[in-house]
Scaffold this active site. Structure first.
Site, PDB file in Angstrom:
ATOM      1  N   SER A   1       0.822  -1.204   0.000  1.00  0.00           N
ATOM      2  CA  SER A   1       0.000   0.000   0.000  1.00  0.00           C
ATOM      3  C   SER A   1       0.859   1.257   0.000  1.00  0.00           C
ATOM      4  O   SER A   1       0.364   2.322  -0.349  1.00  0.00           O
ATOM      5  CB  SER A   1      -0.972   0.004   1.177  1.00  0.00           C
ATOM      6  OG  SER A   1      -0.379  -0.523   2.310  1.00  0.00           O
TER       7      SER A   1
ATOM      8  N   ASN B   1      -4.703   6.685  -1.819  1.00  0.00           N
ATOM      9  CA  ASN B   1      -4.188   7.215  -0.561  1.00  0.00           C
ATOM     10  C   ASN B   1      -3.742   8.664  -0.717  1.00  0.00           C
ATOM     11  O   ASN B   1      -3.793   9.442   0.222  1.00  0.00           O
ATOM     12  CB  ASN B   1      -3.053   6.345  -0.027  1.00  0.00           C
ATOM     13  CG  ASN B   1      -3.601   5.073   0.604  1.00  0.00           C
ATOM     14  OD1 ASN B   1      -4.794   4.997   0.922  1.00  0.00           O
ATOM     15  ND2 ASN B   1      -2.773   4.059   0.763  1.00  0.00           N
TER      16      ASN B   1
ATOM     17  N   HIS C   1      -3.028  -3.249  -5.995  1.00  0.00           N
ATOM     18  CA  HIS C   1      -3.386  -2.779  -4.655  1.00  0.00           C
ATOM     19  C   HIS C   1      -4.883  -2.955  -4.394  1.00  0.00           C
ATOM     20  O   HIS C   1      -5.704  -2.223  -4.945  1.00  0.00           O
ATOM     21  CB  HIS C   1      -2.962  -1.308  -4.518  1.00  0.00           C
ATOM     22  CG  HIS C   1      -3.185  -0.743  -3.155  1.00  0.00           C
ATOM     23  ND1 HIS C   1      -3.387   0.594  -2.927  1.00  0.00           N
ATOM     24  CD2 HIS C   1      -3.246  -1.329  -1.935  1.00  0.00           C
ATOM     25  CE1 HIS C   1      -3.562   0.805  -1.632  1.00  0.00           C
ATOM     26  NE2 HIS C   1      -3.484  -0.350  -1.014  1.00  0.00           N
TER      27      HIS C   1
ATOM     28  N   GLU D   1      -6.037  -0.833  -7.528  1.00  0.00           N
ATOM     29  CA  GLU D   1      -5.094   0.029  -8.259  1.00  0.00           C
ATOM     30  C   GLU D   1      -4.047  -0.879  -8.894  1.00  0.00           C
ATOM     31  O   GLU D   1      -3.409  -1.671  -8.191  1.00  0.00           O
ATOM     32  CB  GLU D   1      -4.405   0.994  -7.296  1.00  0.00           C
ATOM     33  CG  GLU D   1      -5.290   2.142  -6.839  1.00  0.00           C
ATOM     34  CD  GLU D   1      -4.583   3.042  -5.825  1.00  0.00           C
ATOM     35  OE1 GLU D   1      -4.577   4.257  -6.016  1.00  0.00           O
ATOM     36  OE2 GLU D   1      -4.033   2.508  -4.838  1.00  0.00           O
TER      37      GLU D   1
HETATM   38  P1  NAD Z   1      -0.915  -9.221   7.877  1.00  0.00           P
HETATM   39  O1  NAD Z   1       0.079  -8.890   8.930  1.00  0.00           O
HETATM   40  O2  NAD Z   1      -2.328  -9.506   8.276  1.00  0.00           O
HETATM   41  O3  NAD Z   1      -0.402 -10.481   7.037  1.00  0.00           O
HETATM   42  C1  NAD Z   1       0.902 -10.616   6.531  1.00  0.00           C
HETATM   43  C2  NAD Z   1       1.182 -12.105   6.370  1.00  0.00           C
HETATM   44  O4  NAD Z   1       2.419 -12.256   5.695  1.00  0.00           O
HETATM   45  C3  NAD Z   1       1.313 -12.861   7.693  1.00  0.00           C
HETATM   46  O5  NAD Z   1       0.425 -13.967   7.710  1.00  0.00           O
HETATM   47  C4  NAD Z   1       2.764 -13.326   7.700  1.00  0.00           C
HETATM   48  O6  NAD Z   1       2.914 -14.609   8.313  1.00  0.00           O
HETATM   49  C5  NAD Z   1       3.045 -13.407   6.222  1.00  0.00           C
HETATM   50  N1  NAD Z   1       4.472 -13.394   5.912  1.00  0.00           N
HETATM   51  C6  NAD Z   1       5.452 -12.691   6.504  1.00  0.00           C
HETATM   52  N2  NAD Z   1       6.625 -13.001   5.919  1.00  0.00           N
HETATM   53  C7  NAD Z   1       6.389 -13.884   4.944  1.00  0.00           C
HETATM   54  C8  NAD Z   1       7.208 -14.579   4.006  1.00  0.00           C
HETATM   55  N3  NAD Z   1       8.513 -14.384   3.984  1.00  0.00           N
HETATM   56  N4  NAD Z   1       6.611 -15.425   3.156  1.00  0.00           N
HETATM   57  C9  NAD Z   1       5.298 -15.648   3.206  1.00  0.00           C
HETATM   58  N5  NAD Z   1       4.457 -15.025   4.077  1.00  0.00           N
HETATM   59  C10 NAD Z   1       5.010 -14.158   4.943  1.00  0.00           C
HETATM   60  O7  NAD Z   1      -0.853  -8.019   6.833  1.00  0.00           O
HETATM   61  P2  NAD Z   1      -2.019  -7.483   5.870  1.00  0.00           P
HETATM   62  O8  NAD Z   1      -2.772  -6.429   6.576  1.00  0.00           O
HETATM   63  O9  NAD Z   1      -2.719  -8.615   5.245  1.00  0.00           O
HETATM   64  O10 NAD Z   1      -1.120  -6.744   4.787  1.00  0.00           O
HETATM   65  C11 NAD Z   1      -0.441  -7.432   3.773  1.00  0.00           C
HETATM   66  C12 NAD Z   1      -0.068  -6.446   2.688  1.00  0.00           C
HETATM   67  O11 NAD Z   1      -1.252  -5.812   2.186  1.00  0.00           O
HETATM   68  C13 NAD Z   1       0.825  -5.319   3.130  1.00  0.00           C
HETATM   69  O12 NAD Z   1       1.724  -5.027   2.103  1.00  0.00           O
HETATM   70  C14 NAD Z   1      -0.144  -4.158   3.344  1.00  0.00           C
HETATM   71  O13 NAD Z   1       0.463  -2.901   3.190  1.00  0.00           O
HETATM   72  C15 NAD Z   1      -1.105  -4.407   2.226  1.00  0.00           C
HETATM   73  N6  NAD Z   1      -2.420  -3.797   2.413  1.00  0.00           N
HETATM   74  C16 NAD Z   1      -3.006  -3.839   3.622  1.00  0.00           C
HETATM   75  C17 NAD Z   1      -4.263  -3.253   3.779  1.00  0.00           C
HETATM   76  C18 NAD Z   1      -4.968  -3.306   5.114  1.00  0.00           C
HETATM   77  O14 NAD Z   1      -5.893  -2.522   5.325  1.00  0.00           O
HETATM   78  N7  NAD Z   1      -4.578  -4.214   6.002  1.00  0.00           N
HETATM   79  C19 NAD Z   1      -4.906  -2.656   2.688  1.00  0.00           C
HETATM   80  C20 NAD Z   1      -4.281  -2.679   1.444  1.00  0.00           C
HETATM   81  C21 NAD Z   1      -3.018  -3.261   1.325  1.00  0.00           C
END
Ligand code: NAD
Length: 722
Positions: free
Chosen positions: A439, A510, A460, A472
């Protein structure tokens, strides 16, 4: 389109051996049958010809195009609606009504409905004496006019009310949601629902049964008379339906109450009087800015569906590559949501996470979401079991070997993402595509360690993935058109609305969201109560206010996004000191039980119990001098900086087309569709007036300064949406 093609016949008329006549519609040069002017002329001519010969036993209306009875009116015609005077429009509607009325005046008629039967298409079917729908999945009957701020104008409200009763008719036409053949039969909208293979034969049998005796005549009389509804029933219906509509639309959309009014009043009078009432109501609605805005938003969606995401968006390009073997890396909130949306769209999907516990946690939630039955409002356990076999989980990236697209969604840390992306690249085929759901990380930065960045881009999604339709698609400097087009097509197969943007801090959404959020906190620091700011924003039409949104996103996430924006655009979108202070006080938003507000419980459904005395203590440390605070000023301060940032985005070429900004804010932020999007809203005020409204805010700094494009438009009187 050449004149010859335009005039090609849209229907054929065929007598059958057993004495019926079939009118079969096939509108040339269209993917779907739509009610063009040519269709109406051809139908009128066919009915004229039939009236001169010896009458058939009955007339069967069907489609020569599988999956499409009539998808509705011709949108090019709808586009011109608001340019017509009310009287002109009413006479156009009267002509259509007269034509449709002929279907229940001469020989008995029946419509065979297979495929989309929507809007004017359903009105045509309703004008027949009888209807048979097929059981096929593609058969959908609906009156979606309300979604364009209109109501059915070819007698639909009149016939519907007499056929299924005024109450169900209001519900059906005001919601605008289509139903399948079986539901239509249960509602009484059609007389039979049968397998497609026997639909024509069944229609003939039904016609034969009904033409024996006076059943058709009795039906026709009933359809012409008022519907018997006593005053108490009518009052009850009016009160309950009004309450439901207000709850759904906040009173911002004029079509649902107009549908209620038209159907209730129309039921009490003859069909002829009710039809006149319907035309007048249609003309009134068509003249509203809401109808114009909704129609524009609809057209933006149509354009998006045709756009491959490369070039200008409207030229012919090679069909994009179809991705069939998707996988997701990272089984967190977002990765889980992305995997579930793939299952819902019919894909087999791989899901990899280093943490077996995270995988184990995510699977039940993914299956719950993927097997969610929207109408029953619960998970369908049989579907969940079936889908379980289509979700392949693993803790090793080697499981990605067969994937043709991998969506990375691990933690938002640049070094970790770069490392995981390199490992993904090594694990997959050389032509497979890699997308990142980052993001805040620049795509350019994430692409650095990749051997082949041409097949890499951002994808995204927004949280929660199941509800938020925007995606996106972010081009890195090396991303090829083929990669972009394939990812855009893939997002559409997930039912999403993809908008292609250039790599830049905050991308598009954003970037325009942060000034709005930032301004809200500044006002709180000036002493404006958060609930007042949220109320003004909801009053504008946003689904939730900015302070509520902060608590929903999570203040830790917002803090990080704020720092990225501050680094890039600190002259106007500074990181507010309030956010890190709240994070430090462990007030992370809903997920921690308190952010700006306090909540009973944690999680997205937590209820507000207080406006946050805890937050007030933190906020008290960062006061700003109070300012004049009319509600109107609050709205200006929230939405004008958003607009100014959108204009900068346009000038920097972050989006390919300003229309993408309007689509994006509607699909990602819930910006009210009845306002047509951010730029359409700006047009409704006018550039000169916006400059005037910014003047008293000038002392707030760069963030309230008109950008050159605004000043030019104010001078020239031009429009933001042109
Ligand atoms: P999260 O913390 O819920 O999940 C991340 C996952 O990645 C975890 O389960 C972790 O075990 C796993 N992980 C870590 N290292 C890893 C590896 N080396 N190989 C495989 N898996 C691995 O995070 P999230 O909120 O789901 O966010 C994930 C991505 O999405 C981020 O880049 C975030 O910026 C983006 N994002 C989040 C949101 C939101 O609102 N949460 C919205 C849009 C985009």
């Amino acid at each position: 389109m050449p004149a010859a093609a335009r005039e090609r016949a849209t229907l054929v008329v065929e007598p059958t051996d057993d004495g019926f006549t079939v009118i079969r519609f096939l509108v040339p040069d269209r993917r779907q049958n739509v009610l063009t002017a040519q269709v109406l002329a051809d139908l009128a001519a066919a009915l004229d010809r039939l009236a001169t010969g010896s009458p058939p036993r009955g007339l069967i209306l069907e489609s020569g195009r599988t999956g499409s009875f009539f998808a509705g009116a011709d949108l090019d015609r709808l586009e011109t609606l608001h340019t017509l005077e009310a009287a002109e429009l009413e006479s156009l509607l009267t002509a259509g009504k007269r034509l449709f009325a002929r279907l229940s005046q001469g020989v008995p008629t029946i419509a065979v409905i297979d495929g989309a039967c929507l809007g004017g298409g359903l009105e045509l079917a309703l004008a027949c004496d009888l209807r048979v729908a097929t059981l096929a999945d593609h058969t959908q009957l609906g009156l979606p006019e309300v979604k364009l701020g209109l109501l059915p104008g070819w007698g639909g409200t009149v016939r519907l009310a007499r056929l299924i009763g005024p109450g169900p008719a209001v519900e059906f036409a005001a919601a605008g949601e289509p139903v399948d053949g079986l539901t239509a039969w249960r509602m009484g909208l059609v007389d039979a629902c049968v397998p497609a293979a026997v639909a024509s034969e069944n229609a003939r049998r039904l016609l034969a049964i009904h033409t024996a005796g006076d059943r058709i005549d009795r039906r026709r009389r009933r359809m012409a008379e008022p519907f018997d509804l006593d005053a108490a029933e009518r009052d009850f219906l009016a009160a309950t339906a009004t309450a439901v509509m207000l709850g759904r639309t906040g009173g911002r959309y004029p079509a649902p109450p107009a549908i209620l009014e038209t159907i209730l009043a129309g039921s009490a009078e003859s069909a002829a009087a009710a039809e006149r009432r319907e035309s007048a109501a249609f003309a009134r609605l068509a003249a509203t800015p809401v109808a114009r805005n909704l129609l524009r938003v609809f057209r933006l969606g149509e354009r998006n569906r045709r756009d491959h995401g490369v070039g200008r968006g409207d030229e012919a390009t090679a069909p994009p590559r179809s991705l069939v073997a998707p996988a997701v890396v990272g089984a967190g909130i977002m990765g889980g949501g992305i995997a579930a949306s793939h299952l819902r769209a019919g894909f087999r999907v791989g899901l990899v996470d280093v943490d077996p516990a995270a995988l184990a946690r995510s699977v039940p939630a993914i299956l719950d979401e993927a097997a969610w039955n929207r109408s029953a409002k619960r998970t369908d356990p049989t579907a969940a079991v079936a889908l379980a076999g289509r979700l392949q989980t693993s803790t090793s990236l080697s499981a990605l070997a067969g994937a043709d697209v991998v969506i990375e969604s691990v933690l938002e840390r640049t070094d970790l993402k770069q490392q995981v992306l390199v490992e993904i690249e090594r694990a997959i085929a050389p032509d497979a595509i890699i997308a990142t759901n980052t993001s805040t990380n620049p795509i350019t930065k994430l692409a650095e360690p990749l051997a082949d960045p041409t097949r890499f881009c951002g994808m995204h999604f927004f949280n929660p993935v199941r509800r938020m339709t925007l995606v996106e698609v972010i081009r890195g400097p090396a991303t090829t058109d083929a990669t972009v087009a394939a990812v855009v097509a893939h997002a559409k197969r997930l039912g999403k609305c993809p908008v292609v943007v250039r790599d830049s801090p905050g991308f598009l959404v954003n970037r325009v969201l942060m000034p709005y959020l930032h301004e809200a906190v500044e006002m709180v620091r000036e002493g404006v109560p958060p609930e007042r700011i949220d109320r003004v924003s909801r009053g504008f039409g946003m689904p939730m206010g900015p302070i509520e949104l902060y608590d929903m996103i999570g203040l830790d996430t917002a803090l990080y996004a704020g720092l990225v924006m501050d680094a890039a655009f600190g002259d106007r979108i500074e990181a507010s000191p309030v956010i890190p202070a709240l994070v430090k006080a462990k007030r992370l938003g809903r997920k921690s039980g308190g952010g700006f507000y306090d909540y009973a419980g944690t999680g997205p459904k937590a209820r507000v119990i207080d406006t946050g005395p805890g937050a007030a203590t933190v906020l008290a440390r960062y006061p700003l001098p109070p300012r004049e605070t009319q509600d109107r000023t609050i709205a200006d301060r929230l939405f004008l900086p958003m607009l100014l940032e959108a204009l900068r985005v346009l000038d920097e070429g972050i989006v390919r087309d300003g229309r993408d900004i309007d689509l994006a804010v509607i699909h990602a932020l819930g910006f009210p569709a009845f306002r047509g999007g951010l730029l359409a809203w700006a047009d409704s005020i006018g550039a000169a007036e916006i400059v005037r409204r910014l003047e008293p805010l000038a002392d707030l700094g760069v963030r309230m300064q008109p950008v050159p494009r605004l000043l030019e438009l104010a001078q020239s009187g031009g429009r933001f949406t042109d």
